[in-house]
Motif scaffolding. Sequence first.
Motif, PDB file in Angstrom:
ATOM      1  N   HIS A 239       0.712  -0.999   0.077  1.00 25.52           N
ATOM      2  CA  HIS A 239       0.072   0.107  -0.027  1.00 25.52           C
ATOM      3  C   HIS A 239       0.869   1.133  -0.162  1.00 25.52           C
ATOM      4  CE1 HIS A 239      -3.763   2.206   2.143  1.00 25.52           C
ATOM      5  NE2 HIS A 239      -3.208   2.788   1.009  1.00 25.52           N
TER       6      HIS A 239
ATOM      7  N   HIS B 226      -5.058   6.764  -5.213  1.00 24.26           N
ATOM      8  CA  HIS B 226      -6.396   6.905  -5.020  1.00 24.26           C
ATOM      9  C   HIS B 226      -7.553   6.663  -5.937  1.00 24.26           C
ATOM     10  CE1 HIS B 226      -5.989   7.881  -0.687  1.00 24.26           C
ATOM     11  NE2 HIS B 226      -5.105   8.680  -0.793  1.00 24.26           N
TER      12      HIS B 226
ATOM     13  N   GLU C 241      -5.692   1.770  -4.418  1.00 20.51           N
ATOM     14  CA  GLU C 241      -6.660   1.936  -3.234  1.00 20.51           C
ATOM     15  C   GLU C 241      -7.906   2.423  -3.471  1.00 20.51           C
ATOM     16  OE1 GLU C 241      -5.588   4.869   0.016  1.00 20.51           O
ATOM     17  OE2 GLU C 241      -6.844   3.499   1.405  1.00 20.51           O
TER      18      GLU C 241
ATOM     19  N   SER D 249     -10.788   0.747   0.622  1.00 19.67           N
ATOM     20  CA  SER D 249     -10.799   1.307   1.917  1.00 19.67           C
ATOM     21  C   SER D 249     -11.990   2.145   2.088  1.00 19.67           C
ATOM     22  CB  SER D 249      -9.589   2.369   1.991  1.00 19.67           C
ATOM     23  OG  SER D 249      -8.499   1.482   1.806  1.00 19.67           O
TER      24      SER D 249
ATOM     25  N   HIS E 203     -13.474   5.855   3.000  1.00 22.16           N
ATOM     26  CA  HIS E 203     -12.685   7.341   3.193  1.00 22.16           C
ATOM     27  C   HIS E 203     -13.816   8.373   3.605  1.00 22.16           C
ATOM     28  CE1 HIS E 203      -9.024   5.762   0.842  1.00 22.16           C
ATOM     29  NE2 HIS E 203      -8.591   6.039   1.918  1.00 22.16           N
TER      30      HIS E 203
ATOM     31  N   HIS F 135      -6.988   0.015   6.136  1.00 27.92           N
ATOM     32  CA  HIS F 135      -6.990   0.453   7.456  1.00 27.92           C
ATOM     33  C   HIS F 135      -8.510   0.504   7.921  1.00 27.92           C
ATOM     34  CE1 HIS F 135      -8.603   4.073   5.047  1.00 27.92           C
ATOM     35  NE2 HIS F 135      -7.163   4.062   4.378  1.00 27.92           N
TER      36      HIS F 135
ATOM     37  N   ARG G  41      -2.299   5.870  12.430  1.00 24.21           N
ATOM     38  CA  ARG G  41      -3.278   5.150  12.084  1.00 24.21           C
ATOM     39  C   ARG G  41      -3.257   3.809  12.941  1.00 24.21           C
ATOM     40  NH1 ARG G  41      -7.049   5.893   8.040  1.00 24.21           N
ATOM     41  NH2 ARG G  41      -6.444   7.487   6.350  1.00 24.21           N
TER      42      ARG G  41
ATOM     43  N   ASP H   5       1.382   2.393   3.887  1.00 23.12           N
ATOM     44  CA  ASP H   5       0.387   3.535   3.134  1.00 23.12           C
ATOM     45  C   ASP H   5       1.338   4.998   3.115  1.00 23.12           C
ATOM     46  OD1 ASP H   5      -1.820   5.140   2.686  1.00 23.12           O
ATOM     47  OD2 ASP H   5      -2.762   4.991   4.548  1.00 23.12           O
TER      48      ASP H   5
HETATM   49 ZN    ZN Z   1      -6.628   5.219   2.729  1.00 26.84          ZN
END
Ligand code: ZN
Length: 588
Positions: free
Chosen positions: A341, A374, A412, A437, A439, A467, A505, A528
């Motif tokens: 990631h 992203h 992601e 994920s 968000h 996460h 995180r 990440d």
């Molecule tokens: Zn994320």
Amino acid sequence: MENAEVVAMLGEIADLLELTNENPFKVRAYRRAAQVVDTLPVPISELVHKGELGSLPGVGVHTAERIAQFVESGTCDVLERLRGKVPPGVMELLRIESVGPKTAALVWKELGLTSVDALEEAALSGRLATLPRMGAKRAEAIVSAVARHRSRQGRVPLHRALPYAEDLVARLRAIPGVKQAIAAGSLRRHKETVGDLDLLVSSTDPERVVSAFPKLPGVTTLLAQGPTKSTARLSVGLQVDLRVLPPESFGAALHYFTGSKAHNIALRTRALHRGLKVSEYGVFDAKGRRIAGEREEDVFRAVGLPWIPPELREGLGELEAAEAGRLPTLIEEEDLRGDLHVHSEASADASSSLLELASAARGFGRSYLAITDHSRSRPLGLDEERLREHLDTIRWMDRELRGRPHLLAGIEVDILPDGSLDLGAEVLSELDCVVASVHSRFNMSSEEMTERMVRALRSGLVHVLGHPSGRLIGSRDPYPYDLERVLEVAREEGVALEVNAHPERLDLTDSACQRAKAAGVKLVISSDSHNAQHLDDLRHGVWVARRGWLEAGDVLNTLSLSELRRHFRRSRRVSPSTWTGEGPGLAP
Ligand code: ZN
Ligand code: DGT
Ligand code: CA
Ligand code: CA
């Protein structure tokens, strides 16, 4: 001076400017500068001393001057002037979740609130709800956020405390007569937050150590002092307990002050059953003779146990496991072969190029790296067309790199509020590594959020749930969801759960790792990273995994690339004709 201190200073100026209603351009300039310094690969003080601050993109002349002043003197004129305008209690309000500078300014100007207590009182009495853009619901949310704020107060995230502990330990070691110095307590157990530092020193001249301690850089307030111990506060607010011991007791003290308290009590009880007494000075038999104390492992041996790694010492069954010879062989950082990631500059909030990431990863000894930027619903996120172009670039770069390291094409992808994925199945099924994920829309009920996650897991397209709880240590609580249900579905679908190693995180948490393992779900530990330097954050994830009793075999990115690809192939049901399992240039 740490770069983090400069980042904090710039952030504080930006907050203060916003609170005093100053020009939004100024606010943004300071925030951008903070971002730049945060990802700087060198100590900022070096740039200041060489007069090279001006060359930093995104840092204007005016801001550079403030930074230089701050590095030289520990403060700067703008900061001091602004601090004079805003009561410290108003700044404190910003530490409450859901209270940003705009809200803090509003309650301060309109209701004259200058403390957390006053804010809570105004929320409870209904005065807060009468403000514009406020309402009863937000006031209620603020009341519970205040309660959470109080319960975590005073604890510092591990990664913030570490540099201070390391610095002090190095300075203590340099004092003449000191044989050993080490940070014990929750920091040595690698807990995600620490209440205070517990420093232990082995020396035959305790007086010398105790008198040198308050003069060390960063130590500001002496709170208590005795012949062999001292308690002080650092300028950053952290409290430190120092203990000096003779060498023959150092191992026993190290064990005692590493804790946890629950572990110590369990060990002492075990010792009592064997007619032994354990204290910070040693292990003593019925006649009061010291039978262990110099080395920590001897303390364990004296009560018939093997040495137990600090991360397991929480009084949660580690003594029983040790007794039965069933202590896990905990995962180590060196076991990790890759990172699954990682954001490149194709993400709006990230800054490194593929090449920068690849060379940094090579430096850290990683053999593969999944580039996971992203997806479209994030600001400037990748839509299908841009993702395909990005994919081509990643594949091309992977060929150029010739396996040093291998680059995996990933994403992601956002899990949208209804549980669907933010990109189409066709493009997702072409990718080597799909991290999904949440968000957005954190305020769903537990049932809705669980269903949302389950639906994503059921897509047959996801390799890793990113996460999973959404929490940010010290600032955002996890959204409510049913972890057991998510684990059950993840096991059925062969989806791994992420231990996100970003130090704010650490998501999953240690205890959630343990539950995942018990449920038969694999984990991955991912950085990440939004910058090449942060690839190093994996160690924080390893610590969480160790506290969760994980072994290398529980974590997928300990596998070689070919093993990993085999695993991912098995776990994915949707495979269009384009998916052959072996991308071009990705020979294992
Ligand atoms: Zn994320
Ligand atoms: P923290 O500072 O809240 O993050 O957590 P710790 O574990 O570092 O706790 P701290 O600093 O209060 O004390 C350090 C260690 O000293 C603790 O882990 C175990 C030991 N210790 C402290 N108080 C007691 C006690 O009352 N009984 C026993 N058996 N051990 C104690
Ligand atoms: Ca402590
Ligand atoms: Ca302590």
